[in-house]
Design an enzyme around this catalytic site. Sequence first.
Site, PDB file in Angstrom:
ATOM      1  N   GLU A   1       0.824  -1.215   0.000  1.00  0.00           N
ATOM      2  CA  GLU A   1       0.000   0.000   0.000  1.00  0.00           C
ATOM      3  C   GLU A   1       0.856   1.263   0.000  1.00  0.00           C
ATOM      4  O   GLU A   1       0.744   2.112   0.885  1.00  0.00           O
ATOM      5  CB  GLU A   1      -0.947  -0.033   1.198  1.00  0.00           C
ATOM      6  CG  GLU A   1      -1.913  -1.217   1.116  1.00  0.00           C
ATOM      7  CD  GLU A   1      -2.941  -1.238   2.227  1.00  0.00           C
ATOM      8  OE1 GLU A   1      -2.836  -0.414   3.163  1.00  0.00           O
ATOM      9  OE2 GLU A   1      -3.845  -2.073   2.164  1.00  0.00           O
TER      10      GLU A   1
ATOM     11  N   HIS B   1     -15.156  -9.678   6.914  1.00  0.00           N
ATOM     12  CA  HIS B   1     -14.341 -10.367   7.920  1.00  0.00           C
ATOM     13  C   HIS B   1     -13.005  -9.659   8.048  1.00  0.00           C
ATOM     14  O   HIS B   1     -12.078  -9.948   7.290  1.00  0.00           O
ATOM     15  CB  HIS B   1     -14.077 -11.824   7.503  1.00  0.00           C
ATOM     16  CG  HIS B   1     -15.291 -12.696   7.551  1.00  0.00           C
ATOM     17  ND1 HIS B   1     -15.350 -13.896   6.885  1.00  0.00           N
ATOM     18  CD2 HIS B   1     -16.477 -12.555   8.188  1.00  0.00           C
ATOM     19  CE1 HIS B   1     -16.533 -14.457   7.109  1.00  0.00           C
ATOM     20  NE2 HIS B   1     -17.237 -13.658   7.904  1.00  0.00           N
ATOM     21  N   GLU B   2     -12.901  -8.726   8.966  1.00  0.00           N
ATOM     22  CA  GLU B   2     -11.589  -8.141   9.264  1.00  0.00           C
ATOM     23  C   GLU B   2     -10.923  -9.059  10.292  1.00  0.00           C
ATOM     24  O   GLU B   2     -11.484  -9.307  11.352  1.00  0.00           O
ATOM     25  CB  GLU B   2     -11.746  -6.718   9.819  1.00  0.00           C
ATOM     26  CG  GLU B   2     -10.458  -6.072  10.301  1.00  0.00           C
ATOM     27  CD  GLU B   2      -9.370  -6.005   9.230  1.00  0.00           C
ATOM     28  OE1 GLU B   2      -9.574  -5.338   8.223  1.00  0.00           O
ATOM     29  OE2 GLU B   2      -8.310  -6.661   9.419  1.00  0.00           O
TER      30      GLU B   2
ATOM     31  N   GLU C   1      -5.507  -6.440   1.842  1.00  0.00           N
ATOM     32  CA  GLU C   1      -4.192  -6.693   2.463  1.00  0.00           C
ATOM     33  C   GLU C   1      -3.691  -8.114   2.202  1.00  0.00           C
ATOM     34  O   GLU C   1      -2.944  -8.675   3.000  1.00  0.00           O
ATOM     35  CB  GLU C   1      -4.219  -6.423   3.985  1.00  0.00           C
ATOM     36  CG  GLU C   1      -4.502  -4.998   4.374  1.00  0.00           C
ATOM     37  CD  GLU C   1      -5.991  -4.688   4.440  1.00  0.00           C
ATOM     38  OE1 GLU C   1      -6.764  -5.582   4.817  1.00  0.00           O
ATOM     39  OE2 GLU C   1      -6.369  -3.553   4.111  1.00  0.00           O
TER      40      GLU C   1
ATOM     41  N   GLU D   1      -9.028   4.562  -0.660  1.00  0.00           N
ATOM     42  CA  GLU D   1      -9.242   4.941   0.746  1.00  0.00           C
ATOM     43  C   GLU D   1      -8.131   5.850   1.278  1.00  0.00           C
ATOM     44  O   GLU D   1      -8.376   6.675   2.158  1.00  0.00           O
ATOM     45  CB  GLU D   1      -9.355   3.681   1.611  1.00  0.00           C
ATOM     46  CG  GLU D   1      -8.061   2.879   1.685  1.00  0.00           C
ATOM     47  CD  GLU D   1      -8.246   1.497   2.319  1.00  0.00           C
ATOM     48  OE1 GLU D   1      -9.315   0.917   2.156  1.00  0.00           O
ATOM     49  OE2 GLU D   1      -7.301   1.019   2.961  1.00  0.00           O
TER      50      GLU D   1
HETATM   51  C1  NOJ Z   1      -8.456  -1.786   5.322  1.00  0.00           C
HETATM   52  C2  NOJ Z   1      -9.277  -2.081   4.118  1.00  0.00           C
HETATM   53  O1  NOJ Z   1      -8.547  -1.874   2.941  1.00  0.00           O
HETATM   54  C3  NOJ Z   1     -10.499  -1.211   4.178  1.00  0.00           C
HETATM   55  O2  NOJ Z   1     -11.267  -1.354   2.987  1.00  0.00           O
HETATM   56  C4  NOJ Z   1     -11.304  -1.555   5.389  1.00  0.00           C
HETATM   57  O3  NOJ Z   1     -12.385  -0.659   5.501  1.00  0.00           O
HETATM   58  C5  NOJ Z   1     -10.450  -1.447   6.665  1.00  0.00           C
HETATM   59  N1  NOJ Z   1      -9.231  -2.125   6.501  1.00  0.00           N
HETATM   60  C6  NOJ Z   1     -11.168  -2.029   7.863  1.00  0.00           C
HETATM   61  O4  NOJ Z   1     -11.251  -3.414   7.738  1.00  0.00           O
HETATM   62 CA    CA Z   2      -6.123  -1.717   2.732  1.00  0.00          CA
END
Ligand code: NOJ
Ligand code: CA
Length: 713
Positions: free
Chosen positions: A173, A409-410, A479, A503
């Site tokens: 990134e 799913h984070e 990621e 973002e």
């Molecule tokens: C990073 C991700 O790229 C983003 O899309 C997401 O909103 C945040 N992490 C939270 O999971």
């Molecule tokens: Ca990201």
Amino acid sequence: MKRPFLCLLLALSVAVTKAQTITASSPNGAIRLTTELTSNGELSYIVTYKNRSVILPSALYLQFKEPAVALANFTLVKADSSRYDQTWKPVWGEYSSIRDQHRELKLQLKDRSGSNILVNVIFRVFNEGVGFRYEFPMQKDLNHFIVSNEGSQFHLAGDHTAFWLPGDYNSNEFTYNHTRLSEVNAEVSKSFSSISSKTFFDSNAVQTPLMLKSDDGLYINIHEAALLNYPAMNLVLDKTTNTLQSHLVPDAVGNKAYLQTPAKTPWRTIIVSDDAREIIAANRMILNLNEPSKIENTSWIKPQKFVGVWWEMHVDKSRWDYGNFNAEGKLIPHGKHGANTANVKRFIDFAAKNGIQGVLVEGWNVGWEDWFGKWKENVFDFVTPYPDYDVKELQRYAKSKGVKIIMHHETSGSVTNYERQMDTAYRFMKNHGMDAVKTGYVGYIIPRGEHHDGQWMVNHYTRAAEKMAGYKIMGDMHESVRLTGLHRTYPNWMASEAARGNEFNAWSEGNPPSHETILPFTRLMGGPMDYTPGIFHIKMSHYDPKKTNQVHTTLAKQLALYVTMYSPIQMAADLPENYEAKKDAFQFIKDVAVDWDDTKVLAAEPGEFLTIARKAKGSPNWFIGSISGNSEAVSTLRGKLLSFLPRGKTYVAAIYRDATNAHWKFNPMAYVVDRFLVDDTTNLEIGIAPGGGAAISLMPATANDLKTIRKYK
Ligand code: NOJ
Ligand code: CA
């Protein structure tokens, strides 16, 4: 089907004292590969393009830790060659059919330093470039190896300019650096990444896909294909000789790869052309080096557009977390939780009204108070909603409106925790009417300190894609490791982020105007990116007057990204109210396709400009996206660019362009929408603002259109 290659392509000299050289040319003859095995067993290869040097003699060797041998000294057991020419149909993509035409050369080698290990080196020569990989067949005695180094070299013919990212083990990134190779200094040039890693990279290394340009105008792209059960490859630079050498991402204890025979490495790919447009089109070579789909019935895999409870968190209008813990450990709501039932219904309504299939909801499950930077395991369980999120009611409501909720799913890097829970989590999704999931791996991988791009995580992403397929679930991985064409094999792995997305424009110094003109030459060579285009409110001061962050494009360029930044799962990332306020511009997002019969790269120069036309799958409609990476100057999209239209047939072109006074920084939201009658002979002339773009939809004219819409110019 492989056919033995009948033409004479082996010029294999028999005398053992002499070097053994073998050549193979691409089907059109433009690319020539020469391999050489010297009398003392050293293997190297050379690549030329139209008789110009692309890769000078470059060594190929491997180093094992177990058994402790350097595989650098070989005897040729056998050389085979074959030719191949087949056309196949991807489940979705930029083309409805893809021709795989190549020549293959397989060198069966034996280590002659005493270990007797057998290695095959396989080369494939396409019109677009060369791929090669190592294969380890079953051995007589020992069938388990630990790789400590892969020494695949790419000896370039000059100190080329490069679009490069630092050789980080965890993140892609970053903004691109554009320098000569001799000026690479990853330590100094690192821009901020959300998985910011100060320690996990090599200061003299860059990532792939690496995009190079020689002073005499050759475009060279180095990457890999079919990255399975092996770490990702970075490239370490020897500036004295302009040589890049593979540097595999290590595991937590410094080993590179654990292999059990029969095993094979990913393909190393070298794509070359004197025309930048052909580099982008050559992403098909990477697909051709991947295995066909492992999923037999693919009817449930649906390319789609989606909106989501997402950008509002990135612009700080709402939050992922639900509240703050008080002294007694009780969670007290702060009142800004975005993923609440009423808000999600608002998105469902908006999606239903505009023919958008999915609604992503982030921050719906408990744990977000602890998710990032605390190095905590087991933060998320993927099944327990916050008290203001009614899963059942939203399932009912979405179904009644014909919309699907997209799961989030984070993992916050706690991947063992996720692996333990995947079955439960995917079952939960299916029981609640969801068939797509966005996963995320923000932060370092805990608890073992693996790297995002190491073998362990590479295996995790594949395992996740396979497991998702078992539940008929589509995946979009953030990621993750950068893509290597595996969406051919796992077509439910729709996209990844694995680069610096839109973002970053919301909360950091952002992405420079050149960024989106580079990504198709780098990250997207390996597959679709969830870039999240479509931001209409360009300046973050709209949300908070104190904010100076902004998207570094015009609004019209955000529309063009739907064509230039291919993904079969494409977000309309801005807030519904921002789209409602600009319905005429939003029409393009509603109309644009996400799956294509054909793609034509009309103009391209990395960092400068990119124009792509695509034909929607199973439809006569075409869409064009044209973007400028120039942050200073106005440019013009000019010429008879519509010659791909059926001859003599009149189309309506809806042209979404920058207003004449638009500018990515000073006036980014000024746009114009015009409609004209056009045909294959129309001569277009469209002004593009600094950091701007143009999007065009082309649909066959109706009888009424012919009467009411005027002809172009
Ligand atoms: C990073 C991700 O790229 C983003 O899309 C997401 O909103 C945040 N992490 C939270 O999971
Ligand atoms: Ca990201």
